[in-house]
Write an enzyme that holds these catalytic residues in place. Sequence first.
Site, PDB file in Angstrom:
ATOM      1  N   TYR A  43     -35.334  36.639 -46.700  1.00  0.00           N
ATOM      2  CA  TYR A  43     -34.267  36.870 -47.681  1.00  0.00           C
ATOM      3  C   TYR A  43     -34.623  38.063 -48.575  1.00  0.00           C
ATOM      4  CZ  TYR A  43     -30.871  35.655 -51.334  1.00  0.00           C
ATOM      5  OH  TYR A  43     -29.841  35.667 -52.240  1.00  0.00           O
ATOM      6  N   SER A  62     -29.943  40.103 -55.154  1.00  0.00           N
ATOM      7  CA  SER A  62     -30.689  39.035 -55.834  1.00  0.00           C
ATOM      8  C   SER A  62     -31.848  39.654 -56.591  1.00  0.00           C
ATOM      9  CB  SER A  62     -31.228  38.045 -54.801  1.00  0.00           C
ATOM     10  OG  SER A  62     -32.152  37.183 -55.409  1.00  0.00           O
TER      11      SER A  62
HETATM   12  P1  NDP Z   1     -23.117  30.266 -49.735  1.00  0.00           P
HETATM   13  O1  NDP Z   1     -24.133  29.816 -48.754  1.00  0.00           O
HETATM   14  O2  NDP Z   1     -22.417  29.281 -50.566  1.00  0.00           O
HETATM   15  O3  NDP Z   1     -22.012  31.169 -49.013  1.00  0.00           O
HETATM   16  C1  NDP Z   1     -22.404  32.157 -48.100  1.00  0.00           C
HETATM   17  C2  NDP Z   1     -21.164  32.730 -47.478  1.00  0.00           C
HETATM   18  O4  NDP Z   1     -21.554  33.746 -46.551  1.00  0.00           O
HETATM   19  C3  NDP Z   1     -20.355  31.688 -46.688  1.00  0.00           C
HETATM   20  O5  NDP Z   1     -18.985  31.951 -46.879  1.00  0.00           O
HETATM   21  C4  NDP Z   1     -20.768  31.974 -45.268  1.00  0.00           C
HETATM   22  O6  NDP Z   1     -19.807  31.595 -44.298  1.00  0.00           O
HETATM   23  C5  NDP Z   1     -20.856  33.481 -45.344  1.00  0.00           C
HETATM   24  N1  NDP Z   1     -21.501  34.068 -44.183  1.00  0.00           N
HETATM   25  C6  NDP Z   1     -22.724  33.793 -43.668  1.00  0.00           C
HETATM   26  N2  NDP Z   1     -22.927  34.540 -42.562  1.00  0.00           N
HETATM   27  C7  NDP Z   1     -21.822  35.295 -42.381  1.00  0.00           C
HETATM   28  C8  NDP Z   1     -21.425  36.244 -41.435  1.00  0.00           C
HETATM   29  N3  NDP Z   1     -22.206  36.577 -40.394  1.00  0.00           N
HETATM   30  N4  NDP Z   1     -20.214  36.843 -41.574  1.00  0.00           N
HETATM   31  C9  NDP Z   1     -19.404  36.521 -42.593  1.00  0.00           C
HETATM   32  N5  NDP Z   1     -19.700  35.595 -43.513  1.00  0.00           N
HETATM   33  C10 NDP Z   1     -20.902  34.988 -43.403  1.00  0.00           C
HETATM   34  O7  NDP Z   1     -23.893  31.345 -50.647  1.00  0.00           O
HETATM   35  P2  NDP Z   1     -23.632  31.864 -52.150  1.00  0.00           P
HETATM   36  O8  NDP Z   1     -22.202  31.790 -52.492  1.00  0.00           O
HETATM   37  O9  NDP Z   1     -24.642  31.241 -53.005  1.00  0.00           O
HETATM   38  O10 NDP Z   1     -24.080  33.377 -51.980  1.00  0.00           O
HETATM   39  C11 NDP Z   1     -23.207  34.479 -52.136  1.00  0.00           C
HETATM   40  C12 NDP Z   1     -24.048  35.707 -52.386  1.00  0.00           C
HETATM   41  O11 NDP Z   1     -24.811  35.544 -53.601  1.00  0.00           O
HETATM   42  C13 NDP Z   1     -25.085  35.976 -51.287  1.00  0.00           C
HETATM   43  O12 NDP Z   1     -25.159  37.365 -51.061  1.00  0.00           O
HETATM   44  C14 NDP Z   1     -26.380  35.473 -51.894  1.00  0.00           C
HETATM   45  O13 NDP Z   1     -27.520  36.094 -51.352  1.00  0.00           O
HETATM   46  C15 NDP Z   1     -26.162  35.844 -53.357  1.00  0.00           C
HETATM   47  N6  NDP Z   1     -27.031  35.126 -54.277  1.00  0.00           N
HETATM   48  C16 NDP Z   1     -26.860  33.772 -54.466  1.00  0.00           C
HETATM   49  C17 NDP Z   1     -27.684  33.112 -55.338  1.00  0.00           C
HETATM   50  C18 NDP Z   1     -27.526  31.653 -55.609  1.00  0.00           C
HETATM   51  O14 NDP Z   1     -28.317  31.106 -56.410  1.00  0.00           O
HETATM   52  N7  NDP Z   1     -26.547  30.970 -55.017  1.00  0.00           N
HETATM   53  C19 NDP Z   1     -28.771  33.802 -56.081  1.00  0.00           C
HETATM   54  C20 NDP Z   1     -28.831  35.217 -55.815  1.00  0.00           C
HETATM   55  C21 NDP Z   1     -27.994  35.833 -54.943  1.00  0.00           C
HETATM   56  P3  NDP Z   1     -19.892  30.191 -43.471  1.00  0.00           P
HETATM   57  O15 NDP Z   1     -19.150  29.171 -44.298  1.00  0.00           O
HETATM   58  O16 NDP Z   1     -19.221  30.501 -42.172  1.00  0.00           O
HETATM   59  O17 NDP Z   1     -21.340  29.845 -43.323  1.00  0.00           O
END
Ligand code: NDP
Length: 243
Positions: free
Chosen positions: A167, A152
């Site tokens: 974060y 990020s």
């Molecule tokens: P979401 O919250 O939509 O999805 C997060 C995902 O991570 C889910 O599939 C969740 O699974 C999974 N997850 C959480 N903990 C674990 C774990 N212990 N093991 C395996 N899977 C896990 O987030 P985003 O799609 O928005 O984010 C994706 C990436 O993009 C992240 O790295 C985030 O930091 C990054 N990002 C996102 C931004 C945004 O604006 N959305 C901005 C900048 C970066 P479950 O369904 O089980 O919870």
Amino acid sequence: MTATAPRPSATDPRPVALVTGGNRGIGYEVCRRLAGAGHTVLLTARSRQAAQDAAERLAAEGAEVHPLRLDVTDDPGVRAAADRVAERYGRLDVLVNNAAITYDTWQRAVTADLDVVREAAETNLYGPWRTVRAFAPLLRAAPHPRIVNVSSEAASLTNMGGGTPAYTASKAGLNALTRMLAAELRADRVLVNAVCPGWVATELGGPGGRPVADGAAGVVWAATLPDSGPSGGFFRDGRPLPW
Ligand code: NDP
């Protein structure tokens, strides 16, 4: 092919890509796009059922996607997942460390609950680190290996202000890990980059961000770089960001 059809063997010429947190949000869209680009995709999720359901949804669209349980905080579980991939494919071409938690807008660094900070690091920093450790031998066995650490711009030291301490610190650590891995794996031809997807409308990002497809595109770009592509960089939409 469906999510439950017979699995391809180690002789399958398609690149094999593994995405953590592939059951929803940006990870899910990355799975869809990598499958569309000709990869065999291992859609992983911390819940076996969530992985199965998401893989079935994409397989219904004709994608070559297989579910696999992988909780990035579970050391033996991550090693077991690597063993499964070793048995089935003998290599891993692309690893997308996408899973993350805790955009802690309610916290300030000066008063932060350190349990929350530790918990975020366990998933956002140690999760990718643990996953790379487990899959490194399989990445080395691939002809054109790539690692994408989904980070990020909040973690850019150049522009860093206060807020979201758990974060931000975990993603700053992930950026440092990206640099170290890029240097250490250069001799093994592994291109390792950090990618910010931008502000994306997901559960983590909340409403108002850009479409998931836009955020996923920059991740897929880094996952499919040519051999002449960069390593040890920080990008959004294929363009460099300041560390
Ligand atoms: P979401 O919250 O939509 O999805 C997060 C995902 O991570 C889910 O599939 C969740 O699974 C999974 N997850 C959480 N903990 C674990 C774990 N212990 N093991 C395996 N899977 C896990 O987030 P985003 O799609 O928005 O984010 C994706 C990436 O993009 C992240 O790295 C985030 O930091 C990054 N990002 C996102 C931004 C945004 O604006 N959305 C901005 C900048 C970066 P479950 O369904 O089980 O919870």
